[in-house]
Design a protein around this motif. Structure first.
Motif, PDB file in Angstrom:
ATOM      1  N   THR A   1       0.907  -1.191  -0.071  1.00  0.00           N
ATOM      2  CA  THR A   1      -0.004  -0.104   0.038  1.00  0.00           C
ATOM      3  C   THR A   1       0.905   1.282   0.041  1.00  0.00           C
ATOM      4  N   GLY A   2       0.332   2.228  -0.399  1.00  0.00           N
ATOM      5  CA  GLY A   2       0.999   3.662  -0.511  1.00  0.00           C
ATOM      6  C   GLY A   2       1.982   3.995  -1.665  1.00  0.00           C
ATOM      7  N   ILE A   3       1.670   3.059  -2.645  1.00  0.00           N
ATOM      8  CA  ILE A   3       2.731   3.355  -3.895  1.00  0.00           C
ATOM      9  C   ILE A   3       2.073   4.471  -4.717  1.00  0.00           C
ATOM     10  N   THR A   4       3.282   5.283  -4.816  1.00  0.00           N
ATOM     11  CA  THR A   4       3.075   6.605  -5.714  1.00  0.00           C
ATOM     12  C   THR A   4       3.992   6.676  -6.797  1.00  0.00           C
ATOM     13  N   ARG A   5       3.873   7.739  -7.825  1.00  0.00           N
ATOM     14  CA  ARG A   5       5.113   7.743  -8.740  1.00  0.00           C
ATOM     15  C   ARG A   5       6.656   7.888  -8.329  1.00  0.00           C
ATOM     16  N   GLY A   6       6.509   8.297  -7.152  1.00  0.00           N
ATOM     17  CA  GLY A   6       7.954   8.278  -6.487  1.00  0.00           C
ATOM     18  C   GLY A   6       8.500   7.245  -5.856  1.00  0.00           C
ATOM     19  N   THR A   7       7.715   6.136  -6.047  1.00  0.00           N
ATOM     20  CA  THR A   7       8.165   4.759  -5.250  1.00  0.00           C
ATOM     21  C   THR A   7       9.460   4.240  -6.013  1.00  0.00           C
ATOM     22  N   THR A   8      10.293   3.670  -5.427  1.00  0.00           N
ATOM     23  CA  THR A   8      11.323   3.143  -5.773  1.00  0.00           C
ATOM     24  C   THR A   8      11.646   1.915  -5.498  1.00  0.00           C
ATOM     25  N   ALA A   9      12.464   0.929  -6.032  1.00  0.00           N
ATOM     26  CA  ALA A   9      12.703  -0.428  -5.458  1.00  0.00           C
ATOM     27  C   ALA A   9      13.215  -0.528  -4.151  1.00  0.00           C
ATOM     28  N   ALA A  10      13.859   0.656  -3.804  1.00  0.00           N
ATOM     29  CA  ALA A  10      14.301   0.747  -2.564  1.00  0.00           C
ATOM     30  C   ALA A  10      13.170   0.708  -1.562  1.00  0.00           C
ATOM     31  N   HIS A  11      12.151   1.489  -2.163  1.00  0.00           N
ATOM     32  CA  HIS A  11      10.919   1.592  -0.939  1.00  0.00           C
ATOM     33  C   HIS A  11      10.108   0.106  -0.897  1.00  0.00           C
ATOM     34  N   ILE A  12      10.178  -0.553  -2.268  1.00  0.00           N
ATOM     35  CA  ILE A  12       9.490  -1.970  -2.147  1.00  0.00           C
ATOM     36  C   ILE A  12      10.511  -2.828  -1.319  1.00  0.00           C
ATOM     37  N   ALA A  13      11.843  -2.596  -1.239  1.00  0.00           N
ATOM     38  CA  ALA A  13      12.794  -3.807  -0.358  1.00  0.00           C
ATOM     39  C   ALA A  13      12.339  -3.314   1.044  1.00  0.00           C
ATOM     40  N   ARG A  14      12.337  -2.115   1.395  1.00  0.00           N
ATOM     41  CA  ARG A  14      12.107  -1.838   2.696  1.00  0.00           C
ATOM     42  C   ARG A  14      10.728  -2.349   3.216  1.00  0.00           C
ATOM     43  N   ALA A  15       9.864  -2.170   2.345  1.00  0.00           N
ATOM     44  CA  ALA A  15       8.425  -2.556   2.628  1.00  0.00           C
ATOM     45  C   ALA A  15       8.402  -4.144   2.964  1.00  0.00           C
ATOM     46  N   MET A  16       9.299  -4.834   2.243  1.00  0.00           N
ATOM     47  CA  MET A  16       9.394  -6.321   2.587  1.00  0.00           C
ATOM     48  C   MET A  16       9.987  -6.616   3.735  1.00  0.00           C
ATOM     49  N   LEU A  17      11.057  -5.799   4.108  1.00  0.00           N
ATOM     50  CA  LEU A  17      11.729  -5.950   5.475  1.00  0.00           C
ATOM     51  C   LEU A  17      10.593  -5.668   6.747  1.00  0.00           C
ATOM     52  N   GLU A  18       9.910  -4.398   6.541  1.00  0.00           N
ATOM     53  CA  GLU A  18       8.872  -4.130   7.311  1.00  0.00           C
ATOM     54  C   GLU A  18       7.866  -5.158   7.675  1.00  0.00           C
ATOM     55  N   GLY A  19       7.499  -5.834   6.380  1.00  0.00           N
ATOM     56  CA  GLY A  19       6.674  -6.976   6.553  1.00  0.00           C
ATOM     57  C   GLY A  19       7.151  -8.180   7.373  1.00  0.00           C
ATOM     58  N   ILE A  20       8.330  -8.559   7.305  1.00  0.00           N
ATOM     59  CA  ILE A  20       9.187  -9.641   8.088  1.00  0.00           C
ATOM     60  C   ILE A  20       8.921  -9.187   9.427  1.00  0.00           C
ATOM     61  N   ALA A  21       9.265  -7.889   9.679  1.00  0.00           N
ATOM     62  CA  ALA A  21       9.283  -7.435  11.398  1.00  0.00           C
ATOM     63  C   ALA A  21       7.849  -7.541  11.860  1.00  0.00           C
TER      64      ALA A  21
END
Length: 154
Positions: free
Chosen positions: A10-30
């Protein structure tokens, strides 16, 4: 643990980068770990005072800090993170008399780094509330959301 849940970011915008997606994955794990440990706390009727971490994922400092933040406890990471393999070595060493007892083995554990929570209880609650809202949406249990098998909810 809903077999009908879908994946979502959630929260994806035109400014979302691969780094944001990677961070989201880490947040999901935590956040998943936080849910598991919360369930364990409830089942055990005990408060979590701290957590020793190990395994490959524990090498990721960002993940460990996120985990400490959402759990609200200090995480302790050893210098040698592959402790499953080390446990087998210790068991064999005890069996052949290399070590006299568990006290000898405990002396081998060395702290690499401690991760202390850096966010307030209010911020932690907000993060967890948003996580649970996202889980509800992904599970299809919210009225008007289609389950993953394509049947409309009544």
């Amino acid at each position: 643990w809903d077999p009908h849940a879908t994946g979502s970011i959630t929260g994806i915008t035109r400014g979302t980068t691969a780094a944001h997606i990677a961070r989201a994955m880490l947040e999901g794990i935590a956040l998943q770990n936080a849910d598991i440990l919360t369930a364990m706390r409830k089942d055990a009727g005990r408060h979590l005072r701290g957590l020793c971490v190990d395994g490959g994922a524990s090498a990721n400092n960002l993940l460990m800090q996120m985990q400490a933040d959402v759990l609200g406890v200090t995480l302790r990471r050893p210098t040698f993170i592959q402790t499953t393999a080390l446990g087998a070595v210790f068991a064999a060493g005890l069996g052949c008399g290399m070590w006299k007892g568990l006290k000898d083995i405990g002396a081998a554990w060395k702290l690499d780094r401690a991760f202390r929570p850096r966010i307030s209880a209010a911020r932690r609650k907000l993060i967890l509330d948003r996580w649970h809202a996202a889980i509800t949406l992904a599970s299809g249990t919210k009225r008007g959301v289609l389950p993953t098998d394509g049947r409309a909810e009544s």
